[in-house]
Write a protein that holds these residues in place. Structure first.
Motif, PDB file in Angstrom:
ATOM      1  N   THR A 154      26.247 -15.040 -17.343  1.00 33.41           N
ATOM      2  CA  THR A 154      26.358 -14.850 -15.896  1.00 33.41           C
ATOM      3  C   THR A 154      26.024 -13.416 -15.494  1.00 33.41           C
ATOM      4  O   THR A 154      26.052 -12.492 -16.303  1.00 33.41           O
ATOM      5  CB  THR A 154      27.787 -15.150 -15.413  1.00 33.41           C
ATOM      6  OG1 THR A 154      28.696 -14.258 -16.081  1.00 33.41           O
ATOM      7  CG2 THR A 154      28.177 -16.579 -15.704  1.00 33.41           C
ATOM      8  N   ALA A 155      25.693 -13.262 -14.203  1.00 30.85           N
ATOM      9  CA  ALA A 155      25.523 -11.947 -13.585  1.00 30.85           C
ATOM     10  C   ALA A 155      26.186 -11.997 -12.215  1.00 30.85           C
ATOM     11  O   ALA A 155      26.006 -12.956 -11.456  1.00 30.85           O
ATOM     12  CB  ALA A 155      24.048 -11.593 -13.454  1.00 30.85           C
ATOM     13  N   VAL A 156      26.957 -10.969 -11.888  1.00 29.19           N
ATOM     14  CA  VAL A 156      27.657 -10.899 -10.597  1.00 29.19           C
ATOM     15  C   VAL A 156      26.683 -10.378  -9.544  1.00 29.19           C
ATOM     16  O   VAL A 156      26.122  -9.287  -9.692  1.00 29.19           O
ATOM     17  CB  VAL A 156      28.887  -9.978 -10.699  1.00 29.19           C
ATOM     18  CG1 VAL A 156      29.577  -9.876  -9.340  1.00 29.19           C
ATOM     19  CG2 VAL A 156      29.835 -10.482 -11.775  1.00 29.19           C
ATOM     20  N   ARG A 157      26.472 -11.183  -8.466  1.00 31.62           N
ATOM     21  CA  ARG A 157      25.473 -10.846  -7.453  1.00 31.62           C
ATOM     22  C   ARG A 157      26.080 -10.864  -6.049  1.00 31.62           C
ATOM     23  O   ARG A 157      27.071 -11.550  -5.789  1.00 31.62           O
ATOM     24  CB  ARG A 157      24.319 -11.856  -7.473  1.00 31.62           C
ATOM     25  CG  ARG A 157      23.540 -11.950  -8.780  1.00 31.62           C
ATOM     26  CD  ARG A 157      22.559 -13.109  -8.724  1.00 31.62           C
ATOM     27  NE  ARG A 157      21.840 -13.276  -9.979  1.00 31.62           N
ATOM     28  CZ  ARG A 157      20.654 -12.730 -10.254  1.00 31.62           C
ATOM     29  NH1 ARG A 157      20.070 -11.983  -9.344  1.00 31.62           N
ATOM     30  NH2 ARG A 157      20.069 -12.932 -11.404  1.00 31.62           N
ATOM     31  N   GLN A 192      29.954  -3.593 -10.740  1.00 35.03           N
ATOM     32  CA  GLN A 192      31.246  -4.065 -11.227  1.00 35.03           C
ATOM     33  C   GLN A 192      31.103  -5.120 -12.330  1.00 35.03           C
ATOM     34  O   GLN A 192      32.101  -5.512 -12.947  1.00 35.03           O
ATOM     35  CB  GLN A 192      32.052  -4.667 -10.070  1.00 35.03           C
ATOM     36  CG  GLN A 192      31.575  -6.068  -9.659  1.00 35.03           C
ATOM     37  CD  GLN A 192      32.445  -6.702  -8.590  1.00 35.03           C
ATOM     38  OE1 GLN A 192      32.698  -6.102  -7.546  1.00 35.03           O
ATOM     39  NE2 GLN A 192      32.913  -7.918  -8.846  1.00 35.03           N
ATOM     40  N   ASP A 193      29.863  -5.577 -12.580  1.00 36.31           N
ATOM     41  CA  ASP A 193      29.653  -6.602 -13.604  1.00 36.31           C
ATOM     42  C   ASP A 193      29.757  -5.952 -14.991  1.00 36.31           C
ATOM     43  O   ASP A 193      28.767  -5.573 -15.615  1.00 36.31           O
ATOM     44  CB  ASP A 193      28.285  -7.253 -13.424  1.00 36.31           C
ATOM     45  CG  ASP A 193      28.101  -8.484 -14.322  1.00 36.31           C
ATOM     46  OD1 ASP A 193      28.895  -8.650 -15.272  1.00 36.31           O
ATOM     47  OD2 ASP A 193      27.166  -9.254 -14.076  1.00 36.31           O
ATOM     48  N   ILE A 216      22.509  -7.185  -7.932  1.00 36.38           N
ATOM     49  CA  ILE A 216      23.533  -7.229  -8.985  1.00 36.38           C
ATOM     50  C   ILE A 216      24.490  -6.057  -8.781  1.00 36.38           C
ATOM     51  O   ILE A 216      24.067  -4.942  -8.449  1.00 36.38           O
ATOM     52  CB  ILE A 216      22.865  -7.162 -10.375  1.00 36.38           C
ATOM     53  CG1 ILE A 216      22.085  -8.457 -10.627  1.00 36.38           C
ATOM     54  CG2 ILE A 216      23.879  -6.927 -11.477  1.00 36.38           C
ATOM     55  CD1 ILE A 216      21.290  -8.446 -11.909  1.00 36.38           C
ATOM     56  N   GLN A 224      30.428  -7.142 -17.897  1.00 35.53           N
ATOM     57  CA  GLN A 224      29.762  -7.838 -18.985  1.00 35.53           C
ATOM     58  C   GLN A 224      28.290  -7.462 -19.053  1.00 35.53           C
ATOM     59  O   GLN A 224      27.747  -7.171 -20.133  1.00 35.53           O
ATOM     60  CB  GLN A 224      29.905  -9.357 -18.822  1.00 35.53           C
ATOM     61  CG  GLN A 224      29.143 -10.135 -19.888  1.00 35.53           C
ATOM     62  CD  GLN A 224      29.408 -11.622 -19.830  1.00 35.53           C
ATOM     63  OE1 GLN A 224      29.803 -12.227 -20.804  1.00 35.53           O
ATOM     64  NE2 GLN A 224      29.190 -12.232 -18.660  1.00 35.53           N
TER      65      GLN A 224
END
Length: 498
Positions: free
Chosen positions: A26-29, A42-43, A39, A45
Motif C-alpha cells: 500500500t501507499a498512503v495518498r 506520513q507513510d 503520496i 512503510q
C-alpha cells in the motif's frame, strides 16, 4: 505437521521497529483514487522501504570482491604440541568451527568466476582463545614483496582509469618494471590460473609465521592441500564456462555441499628453526620465494571440511571480515614486510566497510568471551559494557589480565634482533629472483604445460602496446631464452593454441 502448528510458525509481517502492517504493497495518498493523488510523508512503510533500499549495499571490497563461501570444521589429526601452544591445534581429534571465503582478486562482484586470477582464501577459525584468521592465496608466492607497491599492483590488474576497460598494457607495464613477481606470474599464466573449481585448489600462507610455545618458537609456512586433487581449465574452457554460467564456481561449491559431497583439505606445515633461517639461501621473509619441499618437507597437521552452506549469503559471507592480524596465543607474526602491512590494512578496510564494531556481527563474533571496555560506542550490538570504567587504570572494576608480553597478549617468539635495525629500503631485483621461476618452467616442460603457458601469456599480452610487449619478452627471456622467443613468435604470428 498439524495445520495449527503451521499457523503458529507463520511470522507476522512488521516494519523494522516491530509495528505490524496489514499490506506491504500500500501507499498512503491524498485523493479518492488508488492511481493518482499525492503520496504523504506520513507513510512510514513507504519511506522506510525506499530509504532502506538506497542504503542496503555496503561498500564493495576493493580487492577480493567476488567470492563464494561456506561453513565447516577443522580437526587436528597430528600432534604438534611441541611446536605451538595454540589450543585449537592441540589434541588429536580437537574440532573447531570454521568460516571460509574464497574469491577472485581483481574483478568486481558479478564478474565471471572462471577468469584467470589468483584465488584468495580467507578462513576464520573460532577457538576457545579467540578467532584465528588466515588469509591465504591459491599460489604460494606473490607479485611484490614491498608493501608500498601493493596498491599499484592491484590497480594495474584492474580497469584503466580513462577507458574503464581491462588493459593488458598497464598489467604488463607494471610487471615489466617490478620483475620480482616473475614466479607468481609463471603460476598465474599456467593452467593453475584458471582452476576447475574451488574444491580443486590448494591454499598457501605465502607469509612466514611463527609458532610459539613457552620454550621457544619455529618459523613456518602453512599449506592447505585439496584432497580432491588439483584440476584446472584451459583458457578456452574457462572462457566457455564464463559465458554459460558466470557463477560457475559458486554453484559448484554450493551444490557439492548441498548434496553431501563435502570437500576437504589437509593442512601441512613447513618448519624452519631460527638457526636454519639465519643461514638459508632465500630470505625467509620474502613472499616472492618459496621454501623448496626438498629442504623443508610438509608435515601434516589436520583436516578442514566444508559441510554447511550459508543460510544467507550477505549475512554469512559478504559481512565476513578476515585479517592476518587476528591471531591466538601460540601463533605470532614475523618481520615479513607484506604480512606486517596486511596486519594493518585488512582490519582498517573492515572498519571502513562494516563499521568499527564489525567483530560483533554474527559471522565474525568469537565463540570465546569478549571483554573490551576500552573499545566503546560506535554502532553496538550489545550493552556497551554498561557502566564499567572505559579508561585504563581504574580500581573500581577488577579485571583479569592474561599473558606475559604486554600489547600482543602472546609470545612473539624472539629472534627479533636478527632482523636488524630500522631503516627505509626498496628491494632490488637480481638474477636470484629468476631461479625458482626457471625451475617452474622446467617442470612445465616435464608435464607438457609449456605450450599452454606460452598461449596464455600471448593471448593476454597481444593487446598491449608494442613497447610493453617487448619489455615482457625481455623479462621472460631472463627465465629462459627459449620462453621469451616462443612468446615473441606467438605474438608475431598471431597464432593460437592448436
Amino acid at each position: 505437521m498439524s495445520t495449527q502448528h503451521q499457523k503458529d510458525d507463520v511470522p507476522t509481517y512488521t516494519l523494522a521497529e516491530g509495528c505490524p502492517v496489514a499490506d506491504p504493497t500500500t501507499a498512503v495518498r491524498v485523493g479518492n483514487s488508488p492511481v493518482k493523488g499525492l503520496i504523504l510523508l506520513q507513510d512510514t512503510q513507504l519511506i522506510e522501504t525506499l530509504a532502506h533500499f538506497s542504503r542496503e549495499r555496503i561498500p564493495e571490497r576493493t580487492v577480493h570482491a567476488s567470492a563464494a563461501g561456506a561453513w565447516g570444521e577443522f580437526e587436528v589429526t597430528h600432534d604438534i604440541s611441541h611446536l605451538t601452544s595454540a589450543k585449537f591445534l592441540n589434541g588429536i581429534g580437537k574440532k573447531s568451527k570454521v568460516l571460509v571465503r574464497v574469491s577472485t582478486v581483481g574483478p568486481e562482484r558479478g564478474h565471471a568466476e572462471t577468469v584467470r586470477d589468483v584465488r584468495g582464501w580467507a578462513m576464520k577459525i573460532f577457538t576457545e582463545e579467540g578467532n584465528q584468521d588466515f588469509v591465504f592465496n591459491s599460489i604460494p608466492v606473490f607479485f611484490v614483496r614491498d608493501p608500498i607497491k601493493f596498491p599499484s599492483m592491484n590497480r594495474s590488474h584492474k580497469r584503466h582509469p580513462a577507458s574503464n576497460l581491462s588493459d593488458s598494457t598497464m598489467f604488463w607495464d607494471f610487471h615489466n618494471n617490478n620483475q620480482e613477481g616473475i614466479h607468481a606470474l609463471m603460476m598465474l599464466f599456467s593452467n593453475r590460473g584458471t582452476p576447475a573449481s574451488i574444491r580443486n585448489i590448494h591454499a598457501f600462507s605465502g607469509h612466514t609465521y611463527k609458532l610459539t610455545t613457552d620454550d621457544g618458537f619455529v618459523y613456518v609456512k602453512i599449506h592447505l592441500k585439496s584432497d580432491q586433487g588439483i584440476k584446472n581449465l584451459t583458457q578456452q574452457e574457462a572462457e566457455r564456462l564464463a559465458g554459460q554460467n558466470s557463477d560457475y564456481h559458486t554453484a559448484d561449491l554450493y551444490n557439492a555441499i548441498a548434496s553431501g559431497n563435502y570437500p576437504t583439505w589437509t593442512m601441512y606445515l613447513q618448519v624452519m628453526t631460527p638457526e636454519q633461517a639465519e643461514n638459508y639461501r632465500w630470505n625467509i621473509f620474502d613472499i616472492t620465494h618459496i621454501w623448496p619441499h626438498s629442504d623443508f618437507p610438509l608435515q601434516p597437521v589436520g583436516k578442514l571440511t566444508l559441510n554447511r552452506n550459508p543460510t544467507n549469503y550477505f549475512a554469512d559471507i559478504e559481512q565476513a571480515a578476515f585479517s592476518p592480524s587476528t591471531m591466538v596465543p601460540g601463533i605470532a607474526p614475523t618481520a615479513d614486510p607484506m604480512l606486517q602491512a596486511r596486519m594493518f590494512a585488512y582490519p582498517d578496510a573492515a572498519r571502513y566497510r562494516l563499521g568499527v564494531n564489525y567483530q560483533q556481527l554474527p559471522c565474525n563474533a568469537p565463540v570465546s568471551q569478549v571483554y573490551t571496555p576500552y573499545l566503546r560506542d560506535g554502532v553496538r550490538h550489545d550493552n556497551n559494557f554498561g557502566g564499567d570504567p572505559n579508561y585504563v587504570g581504574s580500581k573500581l572494576r577488577p579485571i583479569h589480565f592474561k599473558g606475559r608480553v604486554g600489547a600482543n597478549g602472546y609470545s612473539p617468539g624472539g629472534h627479533e634482533e636478527w632482523v636488524g635495525r630500522v631503516s627505509s629500503y626498496s628491494s632490488e631485483v637480481t638474477d636470484e629472483d629468476f631461479i625458482q621461476s626457471r625451475e617452474l618452467w622446467k617442470i612445465m616442460g616435464k608435464t607438457n604445460q609449456q605450450k599452454d603457458f606460452v598461449h596464455n601469456v600471448s593471448v593476454h599480452l597481444k593487446s598491449a602496446l608494442p613497447e610493453v610487449q617487448a619489455g615482457t619478452i625481455k623479462m621472460f627471456e631472463r627465465v629462459d631464452p627459449e620462453l621469451g622467443a616462443s612468446i615473441k613468435k606467438a605474438l608475431s604470428s598471431g597464432s593460437t593454441l592448436s
